[in-house]
Design a protein around this motif. Structure first.
Motif, PDB file in Angstrom:
ATOM      1  N   ALA A 184       0.833  -1.197   0.000  1.00  0.00           N
ATOM      2  CA  ALA A 184       0.000   0.000   0.000  1.00  0.00           C
ATOM      3  C   ALA A 184       0.867   1.246   0.000  1.00  0.00           C
ATOM      4  O   ALA A 184       1.960   1.255   0.562  1.00  0.00           O
ATOM      5  CB  ALA A 184      -0.902   0.013   1.230  1.00  0.00           C
ATOM      6  N   THR A 185       0.356   2.279  -0.641  1.00  0.00           N
ATOM      7  CA  THR A 185       0.952   3.601  -0.550  1.00  0.00           C
ATOM      8  C   THR A 185      -0.091   4.490   0.095  1.00  0.00           C
ATOM      9  O   THR A 185      -1.172   4.702  -0.463  1.00  0.00           O
ATOM     10  CB  THR A 185       1.345   4.153  -1.930  1.00  0.00           C
ATOM     11  N   ALA A 241       2.480   9.467   5.442  1.00  0.00           N
ATOM     12  CA  ALA A 241       3.207   8.458   6.231  1.00  0.00           C
ATOM     13  C   ALA A 241       2.549   8.299   7.600  1.00  0.00           C
ATOM     14  O   ALA A 241       2.154   9.285   8.221  1.00  0.00           O
ATOM     15  CB  ALA A 241       4.654   8.881   6.393  1.00  0.00           C
ATOM     16  N   PRO A 242       2.427   7.056   8.073  1.00  0.00           N
ATOM     17  CA  PRO A 242       1.842   6.842   9.396  1.00  0.00           C
ATOM     18  C   PRO A 242       2.811   7.291  10.501  1.00  0.00           C
ATOM     19  O   PRO A 242       4.016   7.421  10.268  1.00  0.00           O
ATOM     20  CB  PRO A 242       1.618   5.330   9.444  1.00  0.00           C
ATOM     21  N   ALA A 243       2.269   7.502  11.698  1.00  0.00           N
ATOM     22  CA  ALA A 243       3.089   7.937  12.828  1.00  0.00           C
ATOM     23  C   ALA A 243       4.101   6.858  13.224  1.00  0.00           C
ATOM     24  O   ALA A 243       5.211   7.164  13.637  1.00  0.00           O
ATOM     25  CB  ALA A 243       2.201   8.294  14.013  1.00  0.00           C
ATOM     26  N   GLU A 244       3.712   5.598  13.082  1.00  0.00           N
ATOM     27  CA  GLU A 244       4.578   4.469  13.439  1.00  0.00           C
ATOM     28  C   GLU A 244       5.024   3.739  12.177  1.00  0.00           C
ATOM     29  O   GLU A 244       4.323   3.751  11.169  1.00  0.00           O
ATOM     30  CB  GLU A 244       3.821   3.492  14.343  1.00  0.00           C
ATOM     31  N   THR A 245       6.167   3.062  12.248  1.00  0.00           N
ATOM     32  CA  THR A 245       6.637   2.300  11.087  1.00  0.00           C
ATOM     33  C   THR A 245       5.980   0.929  11.012  1.00  0.00           C
ATOM     34  O   THR A 245       6.077   0.257   9.993  1.00  0.00           O
ATOM     35  CB  THR A 245       8.168   2.109  11.124  1.00  0.00           C
ATOM     36  N   LYS A 246       5.307   0.518  12.080  1.00  0.00           N
ATOM     37  CA  LYS A 246       4.618  -0.770  12.114  1.00  0.00           C
ATOM     38  C   LYS A 246       3.138  -0.500  12.389  1.00  0.00           C
ATOM     39  O   LYS A 246       2.794   0.137  13.380  1.00  0.00           O
ATOM     40  CB  LYS A 246       5.202  -1.646  13.217  1.00  0.00           C
ATOM     41  N   VAL A 247       2.265  -0.980  11.494  1.00  0.00           N
ATOM     42  CA  VAL A 247       0.827  -0.777  11.646  1.00  0.00           C
ATOM     43  C   VAL A 247       0.148  -2.149  11.632  1.00  0.00           C
ATOM     44  O   VAL A 247       0.278  -2.885  10.665  1.00  0.00           O
ATOM     45  CB  VAL A 247       0.257   0.108  10.499  1.00  0.00           C
ATOM     46  N   MET A 248      -0.581  -2.468  12.711  1.00  0.00           N
ATOM     47  CA  MET A 248      -1.266  -3.768  12.822  1.00  0.00           C
ATOM     48  C   MET A 248      -2.752  -3.570  12.545  1.00  0.00           C
ATOM     49  O   MET A 248      -3.419  -2.790  13.227  1.00  0.00           O
ATOM     50  CB  MET A 248      -1.066  -4.333  14.227  1.00  0.00           C
ATOM     51  N   ALA A 292      -6.354  -5.938  11.130  1.00  0.00           N
ATOM     52  CA  ALA A 292      -6.990  -7.179  10.670  1.00  0.00           C
ATOM     53  C   ALA A 292      -6.047  -8.377  10.739  1.00  0.00           C
ATOM     54  O   ALA A 292      -5.992  -9.188   9.822  1.00  0.00           O
ATOM     55  CB  ALA A 292      -7.544  -7.007   9.252  1.00  0.00           C
ATOM     56  N   GLY A 293      -5.276  -8.475  11.810  1.00  0.00           N
ATOM     57  CA  GLY A 293      -4.352  -9.598  11.954  1.00  0.00           C
ATOM     58  C   GLY A 293      -3.170  -9.540  11.009  1.00  0.00           C
ATOM     59  O   GLY A 293      -2.478 -10.534  10.787  1.00  0.00           O
ATOM     60  N   THR A 294      -2.918  -8.374  10.450  1.00  0.00           N
ATOM     61  CA  THR A 294      -1.857  -8.192   9.467  1.00  0.00           C
ATOM     62  C   THR A 294      -0.927  -7.094   9.945  1.00  0.00           C
ATOM     63  O   THR A 294      -1.380  -6.025  10.347  1.00  0.00           O
ATOM     64  CB  THR A 294      -2.463  -7.795   8.100  1.00  0.00           C
ATOM     65  N   VAL A 295       0.369  -7.341   9.906  1.00  0.00           N
ATOM     66  CA  VAL A 295       1.348  -6.336  10.328  1.00  0.00           C
ATOM     67  C   VAL A 295       1.973  -5.709   9.083  1.00  0.00           C
ATOM     68  O   VAL A 295       2.657  -6.385   8.312  1.00  0.00           O
ATOM     69  CB  VAL A 295       2.448  -6.953  11.212  1.00  0.00           C
ATOM     70  N   PHE A 296       1.715  -4.420   8.905  1.00  0.00           N
ATOM     71  CA  PHE A 296       2.330  -3.670   7.816  1.00  0.00           C
ATOM     72  C   PHE A 296       3.605  -3.010   8.334  1.00  0.00           C
ATOM     73  O   PHE A 296       3.608  -2.416   9.410  1.00  0.00           O
ATOM     74  CB  PHE A 296       1.387  -2.576   7.298  1.00  0.00           C
ATOM     75  N   LEU A 297       4.662  -3.125   7.575  1.00  0.00           N
ATOM     76  CA  LEU A 297       5.907  -2.418   7.853  1.00  0.00           C
ATOM     77  C   LEU A 297       6.000  -1.281   6.848  1.00  0.00           C
ATOM     78  O   LEU A 297       5.880  -1.504   5.636  1.00  0.00           O
ATOM     79  CB  LEU A 297       7.105  -3.349   7.729  1.00  0.00           C
ATOM     80  N   CYS A 298       6.190  -0.067   7.349  1.00  0.00           N
ATOM     81  CA  CYS A 298       6.154   1.109   6.485  1.00  0.00           C
ATOM     82  C   CYS A 298       7.491   1.843   6.477  1.00  0.00           C
ATOM     83  O   CYS A 298       8.142   1.975   7.509  1.00  0.00           O
ATOM     84  CB  CYS A 298       5.061   2.064   6.961  1.00  0.00           C
ATOM     85  N   ARG A 302       2.920  -9.351   4.771  1.00  0.00           N
ATOM     86  CA  ARG A 302       2.729 -10.707   4.261  1.00  0.00           C
ATOM     87  C   ARG A 302       1.247 -11.031   4.210  1.00  0.00           C
ATOM     88  O   ARG A 302       0.450 -10.440   4.945  1.00  0.00           O
ATOM     89  CB  ARG A 302       3.437 -11.706   5.159  1.00  0.00           C
ATOM     90  N   GLU A 303       0.908 -11.996   3.385  1.00  0.00           N
ATOM     91  CA  GLU A 303      -0.478 -12.442   3.288  1.00  0.00           C
ATOM     92  C   GLU A 303      -0.948 -12.937   4.656  1.00  0.00           C
ATOM     93  O   GLU A 303      -0.222 -13.630   5.360  1.00  0.00           O
ATOM     94  CB  GLU A 303      -0.596 -13.564   2.262  1.00  0.00           C
TER      95      GLU A 303
END
Length: 107
Positions: free
Chosen positions: A36-37, A41-48, A50-56, A64-65
């Motif tokens: 995703a773009t 930019a989010p405040a944190e580099t890690k956004v959790m 729906a059970g999914t961890v996004f690294l930004c 990951r899926e």
């Protein structure tokens, strides 16, 4: 006519192996996952979500899926981190209609 690697010198065999690995690398480099773009930019580099961890890194995020549908993950991300300008799953980008539906979750 067939070739055997044993008929080539060691440096040539090594080169053949390296080239074969480079050709195969894209298949291994693109695991199924979300990308995703964000518009900001989010405040944190890690956004959790729906059970999914996004690294930004800045506004560009990936995860990951997780087994959830791409639309569910996208809307959860938008609710948590704000609107997206792009979203894809397994290399397939959302079209404008899907992006609009996803971003509607921010309202």
């Amino acid at each position: 006519m067939t070739f055997s690697l044993s008929q080539f010198s060691a440096p040539v065999r090594a080169s053949i192996v390296v080239v074969a690995a480079m050709i195969a690398a894209p298949a291994f480099a693109a695991p199924a996952g979300y990308s995703a773009t964000l518009n900001a930019a989010p405040a944190e580099t890690k956004v959790m979500v729906a059970g999914t961890v996004f690294l930004c890194k800045g506004a560009d995020c990936s995860a990951r899926e997780s087994g959830n549908s791409p639309m569910r993950v996208c809307t959860a991300l938008v609710k948590e981190a704000g609107p997206v300008s792009a979203f894809s799953f397994a290399g397939k980008a959302f079209d404008d209609a899907k992006l609009a539906k996803c971003n509607a979750a921010a309202a």
